[in-house]
Design a protein around this motif. Sequence first.
Motif, PDB file in Angstrom:
ATOM      1  N   GLU A 101       0.832  -1.213   0.000  1.00 30.91           N
ATOM      2  CA  GLU A 101       0.000   0.000   0.000  1.00 30.91           C
ATOM      3  C   GLU A 101       0.861   1.255   0.000  1.00 30.91           C
ATOM      4  OE1 GLU A 101      -4.024  -1.479   2.323  1.00 30.91           O
ATOM      5  OE2 GLU A 101      -2.167  -1.229   3.433  1.00 30.91           O
ATOM      6  N   ASN A 102       1.978   1.187   0.734  1.00 29.60           N
ATOM      7  CA  ASN A 102       2.882   2.328   0.750  1.00 29.60           C
ATOM      8  C   ASN A 102       3.551   2.552  -0.592  1.00 29.60           C
ATOM      9  OD1 ASN A 102       3.465   3.963   3.233  1.00 29.60           O
ATOM     10  ND2 ASN A 102       3.278   1.928   4.128  1.00 29.60           N
ATOM     11  N   ILE A 103       3.941   1.443  -1.205  1.00 32.58           N
ATOM     12  CA  ILE A 103       4.644   1.549  -2.490  1.00 32.58           C
ATOM     13  C   ILE A 103       3.743   2.205  -3.532  1.00 32.58           C
ATOM     14  CG2 ILE A 103       5.475   0.163  -4.430  1.00 32.58           C
ATOM     15  CD1 ILE A 103       6.881  -1.614  -2.470  1.00 32.58           C
ATOM     16  N   PHE A 104       2.460   1.891  -3.487  1.00 28.76           N
ATOM     17  CA  PHE A 104       1.546   2.418  -4.509  1.00 28.76           C
ATOM     18  C   PHE A 104       0.720   3.607  -4.026  1.00 28.76           C
ATOM     19  CE2 PHE A 104       2.239  -1.988  -5.941  1.00 28.76           C
ATOM     20  CZ  PHE A 104       2.781  -1.704  -7.181  1.00 28.76           C
ATOM     21  N   LEU A 105       1.106   4.164  -2.894  1.00 27.67           N
ATOM     22  CA  LEU A 105       0.337   5.271  -2.340  1.00 27.67           C
ATOM     23  C   LEU A 105       0.262   6.432  -3.336  1.00 27.67           C
ATOM     24  CD1 LEU A 105      -1.042   5.652   0.419  1.00 27.67           C
ATOM     25  CD2 LEU A 105       0.908   7.048   1.080  1.00 27.67           C
ATOM     26  N   GLY A 106      -0.927   6.821  -3.686  1.00 23.15           N
ATOM     27  CA  GLY A 106      -1.104   7.904  -4.642  1.00 23.15           C
ATOM     28  C   GLY A 106      -1.020   7.442  -6.091  1.00 23.15           C
ATOM     29  N   LYS A 119      -2.467  -7.929  -8.615  1.00 21.98           N
ATOM     30  CA  LYS A 119      -1.510  -7.293  -9.507  1.00 21.98           C
ATOM     31  C   LYS A 119      -0.542  -6.405  -8.709  1.00 21.98           C
ATOM     32  CE  LYS A 119      -1.194  -4.995 -13.930  1.00 21.98           C
ATOM     33  NZ  LYS A 119      -1.851  -4.088 -14.859  1.00 21.98           N
ATOM     34  N   ALA A 120      -1.107  -5.656  -7.755  1.00 21.28           N
ATOM     35  CA  ALA A 120      -0.271  -4.795  -6.926  1.00 21.28           C
ATOM     36  C   ALA A 120       0.740  -5.636  -6.162  1.00 21.28           C
ATOM     37  CB  ALA A 120      -1.140  -4.004  -5.951  1.00 21.28           C
ATOM     38  N   PHE A 121       0.274  -6.776  -5.664  1.00 20.86           N
ATOM     39  CA  PHE A 121       1.151  -7.660  -4.893  1.00 20.86           C
ATOM     40  C   PHE A 121       2.336  -8.112  -5.742  1.00 20.86           C
ATOM     41  CE2 PHE A 121       2.536 -11.515  -2.842  1.00 20.86           C
ATOM     42  CZ  PHE A 121       2.357 -11.258  -1.496  1.00 20.86           C
ATOM     43  N   MET A 122       2.026  -8.559  -6.966  1.00 22.21           N
ATOM     44  CA  MET A 122       3.086  -9.058  -7.840  1.00 22.21           C
ATOM     45  C   MET A 122       4.084  -7.943  -8.161  1.00 22.21           C
ATOM     46  SD  MET A 122       2.215 -12.141  -8.183  1.00 22.21           S
ATOM     47  CE  MET A 122       3.258 -12.737  -9.503  1.00 22.21           C
ATOM     48  N   LYS A 123       3.552  -6.784  -8.522  1.00 21.13           N
ATOM     49  CA  LYS A 123       4.443  -5.684  -8.893  1.00 21.13           C
ATOM     50  C   LYS A 123       5.285  -5.222  -7.716  1.00 21.13           C
ATOM     51  CE  LYS A 123       3.791  -2.643 -12.187  1.00 21.13           C
ATOM     52  NZ  LYS A 123       3.265  -1.518 -12.960  1.00 21.13           N
ATOM     53  N   ALA A 124       4.663  -5.215  -6.544  1.00 21.90           N
ATOM     54  CA  ALA A 124       5.397  -4.802  -5.346  1.00 21.90           C
ATOM     55  C   ALA A 124       6.526  -5.778  -5.071  1.00 21.90           C
ATOM     56  CB  ALA A 124       4.449  -4.726  -4.154  1.00 21.90           C
ATOM     57  N   ARG A 125       6.227  -7.088  -5.264  1.00 21.64           N
ATOM     58  CA  ARG A 125       7.262  -8.074  -4.984  1.00 21.64           C
ATOM     59  C   ARG A 125       8.453  -7.884  -5.927  1.00 21.64           C
ATOM     60  NH1 ARG A 125       5.311 -14.089  -4.273  1.00 21.64           N
ATOM     61  NH2 ARG A 125       5.180 -13.916  -6.532  1.00 21.64           N
ATOM     62  N   GLU A 126       8.145  -7.614  -7.192  1.00 17.60           N
ATOM     63  CA  GLU A 126       9.222  -7.346  -8.150  1.00 17.60           C
ATOM     64  C   GLU A 126      10.078  -6.161  -7.699  1.00 17.60           C
ATOM     65  OE1 GLU A 126       8.009  -6.591 -12.234  1.00 17.60           O
ATOM     66  OE2 GLU A 126       6.663  -8.324 -12.027  1.00 17.60           O
ATOM     67  N   ALA A 127       9.372  -5.089  -7.299  1.00 13.56           N
ATOM     68  CA  ALA A 127      10.080  -3.877  -6.894  1.00 13.56           C
ATOM     69  C   ALA A 127      10.975  -4.153  -5.699  1.00 13.56           C
ATOM     70  CB  ALA A 127       9.082  -2.778  -6.566  1.00 13.56           C
ATOM     71  N   LEU A 128      10.474  -4.948  -4.761  1.00 14.04           N
ATOM     72  CA  LEU A 128      11.256  -5.251  -3.571  1.00 14.04           C
ATOM     73  C   LEU A 128      12.473  -6.087  -3.932  1.00 14.04           C
ATOM     74  CD1 LEU A 128       8.398  -6.001  -1.013  1.00 14.04           C
ATOM     75  CD2 LEU A 128       9.853  -3.982  -1.129  1.00 14.04           C
TER      76      LEU A 128
END
Lengths: 504, 381
Positions: A101-106, A119-128
């Motif tokens: 939620e923080n990564i995609f805030l805004g 989708k957010a979960f997958m993208k966040a994991r990639e980013a991490l």
Amino acid sequence: MTEYALEMKNIVKEFPGVRALDGVNIQIRKGEIHALVGENGAGKSTLMKILSGLYPVGTYDGEIRLGNSLCRFKNIKESERSGIAIIHQELSLVRELDVMENIFLGNEIHKWGVIRHEKAFMKAREALQRVNLSVSPDQIVRYLGVGEQQLVEIAKALLKEADILILDEPTAALSEQESGKLLGILKSLREKGVTCIYISHRLKEVLSIADRLTVLRDGKTVCTLDNAGITEADLIAHMVGRELSHGDDGEERTVGEVILEVQDWSVYDEATRRHVSQVSFSLRAGEIMGIAGLVGAGRTELVMSLFGAWGIRTSGRVLLRGKDLSLVNPEDAIRAGISLVSEDRKRFGLVLIQDVKNNISLASLEKISRRGVLDANKEVRYAEQYAADLKIKTPSVEQVVMNLSGGNQQKIVLAKWLMTEPAVFILDEPTRGIDVGAKYEICRIINELAKRGVGIIIVSSELAELIGLCDRILVMHEGTVAGEVNGRGATQEAIMHLATGNRN
Amino acid sequence: MEEKHLNLKESIRNNTRQYTMIGALAAIWIIFTFLTNNLFIDPRNLSNLFLQTVTIAIVASGMTLIMVTGNIDLSVGSVAGFAGAVAAVLQVRYGWNAASAVAASLATGLAIGAWHGFWVAYSKVPAFIVTLASMMAFRGAILGVTGGATLSPLSESLKMIGTNYVAPFPSAVFAVLCVAAYVGFAVRKRARRVKYGFAVSKPGWAVLKIASLSAALGGIFLIMIMNEGIPYAVLLLFAVVLIFSFISQNTVFGRRLYAIGGNADAARLSGIGIEKNLMRLFMLFGLLVATAGIVMTARLNAATTSAGSNMELDAIAACVIGGTSLMGGEGTIIGAIIGALIMSSLDNGMSLMNIDITYQYIIKGLILLLAVWVDIATRKK
């Protein structure tokens, strides 16, 4: 000619009464790690605030070029859109939300306003993964360490496709191991073509990672150097420069008996992190002792705890004139004879919506009252006396403090504490953000107090000032006393040497 | 020392808020006088209006200080109702005399204030929540002590607090003394300001200002004297206003409350015990709310289960109209009193005009909104 990723030319930024930036020039090459160094107050943060759009176009002079285009950022969003991301010293994560939620805030991934969690979960994991952080995207941020939070911030910035990453003191709150990891990640990002502006006080770190360095001093660019064959000592010399010390009238003071004694003093915050550990020192009547150190060294925490205003838990002893003090709150400290001018006068020092006389009398209402009833005449007399002694420039003592300049506000805070007639007077960054005239005035007052036998402790980042004013200077590093130098004849280089973690 | 004079513009700017409020009140009175064929301006009606204002004004005096510290009290309606019910029950059911019943009621208010203070100051629960809880709880407690019934009648000695008048002649003497005291006070204050070199308004304007305020004060007394004299309850309100204005401007306690509301961090670092002061304030306010409850019960000559409903909202509205900041740090007692007068003038005038209660609520709501917007808009400049 080299193609620069970013160029800032002749940047001038003025605050009321202070010229924070005075024609700063800086060129950043594409894909390099560029370090920005300088003493506290040299203008690093101000410069980055201009670059990130926090100070919008029109509030400063000079120009910013990204590649070939001229940038006129009106707000942070616009600079982000141009690929600039800033990671502030104070993290800007929402602690109660999870990592994803923080990564995609805004910038939430959604369809018709409904969040697409998978989708957010997958993208966040990639980013991490890109920042080598192995926490789950649904972990609540509050439970992460400071270093991990920092990496989340970087992941967030990278997801916004930032190609210029600004890090303001990213390692200030990190352990050595965490810092090492962070630096490794920055290097790997460099290989991927990310440009990085790195602000830090830790010169060793800077020299280990930066390709080039720009040194700022007093709002001016001193030089830009390639990181080849430079030593810490060179850097310090550039940062410090040559400056006149002031406030010293050459008159000898007589130093009296020990008035304050601090033994094995440690201070902890809510999270049981230790900010000050095992500090011991003693202060004599009529003595001026400085405390130097970098941001985050625990200087403010130390003096605030001695005033009963900081820390959930403390250990050790504080003796005032040989008597044990239990410092629970400022009320007790003031009664015992300790006063403190805090570093943030607007937040901690003044009631801005009230007038000069109310602010001056605030800590000594007993003096102007009988049986709880105020004596307005007495209050005015006191206020006018202090306003005259300290040369406070105000139309009358009924002037609302909000409308006065920083230097005058600071003098009002000083007046408030002088009125309590302390035995030990602590000043935390007493000259920050005020003009030269007011600075001189404040140094004069400090000297005068010492002559009257008050024990004085000054925390300051302006080393020239400490050297000119103090009998001796305690240097702190990461919550401990790294060493002590004599005031007379001390060099700024010696102090910086201790403050950056080298013991003597 | 030579006198420094403000020009007219400066002196109006320094007191914009007071002048706007007084102007608004005067405008409301003139409009209602016109719309009700002079019924509104009749001494009997105005005297009644003052009496109607008393309970809200008493509560608003204390609410100002609560709001100055950045807190709020939503429970005053229920607590006032409960304190009044305690007095009524003790007298009607158990035959206590007026003095003991009043004392018991005041003690109840004090205890409730201490309860609030404990939760707000020491347990750090937001005042909004603490007093919202009390608002519900004490509404229930009223049902408990009254058994759900209306308790009446009260003894003459208790009832007179809300219904009796000081005879016209002593009223007139009192009025003259009050006006004289005001003039003396104002003159002395100006002399002191001149002595310390503060700017003062020009002598002509000062005389005009003192004269018109004396006339207004005298006029209010005259209206009451032309009716039946000064009501005991109004006398009580005068005392409350004097005491609370004194507390807010002339005491260490009051000064500390304003500092806490203005900047709690700076106050704490200046050695002000925030908890201790908030506790004292809530206790004082409990006492005051009980006083309002007694006046209200005495005026109704009965304790009812719904007594005091919405009183908190009227009191908060009065404070806000009177210039108290919801953010804390700012507000005057006299402003709150004028705010309370504006609120009850609207009630009174619209009732005289026979406006449907539906519209009365709507109009009052909109006027509150308008008043605060005007304040915010003028303050920006």
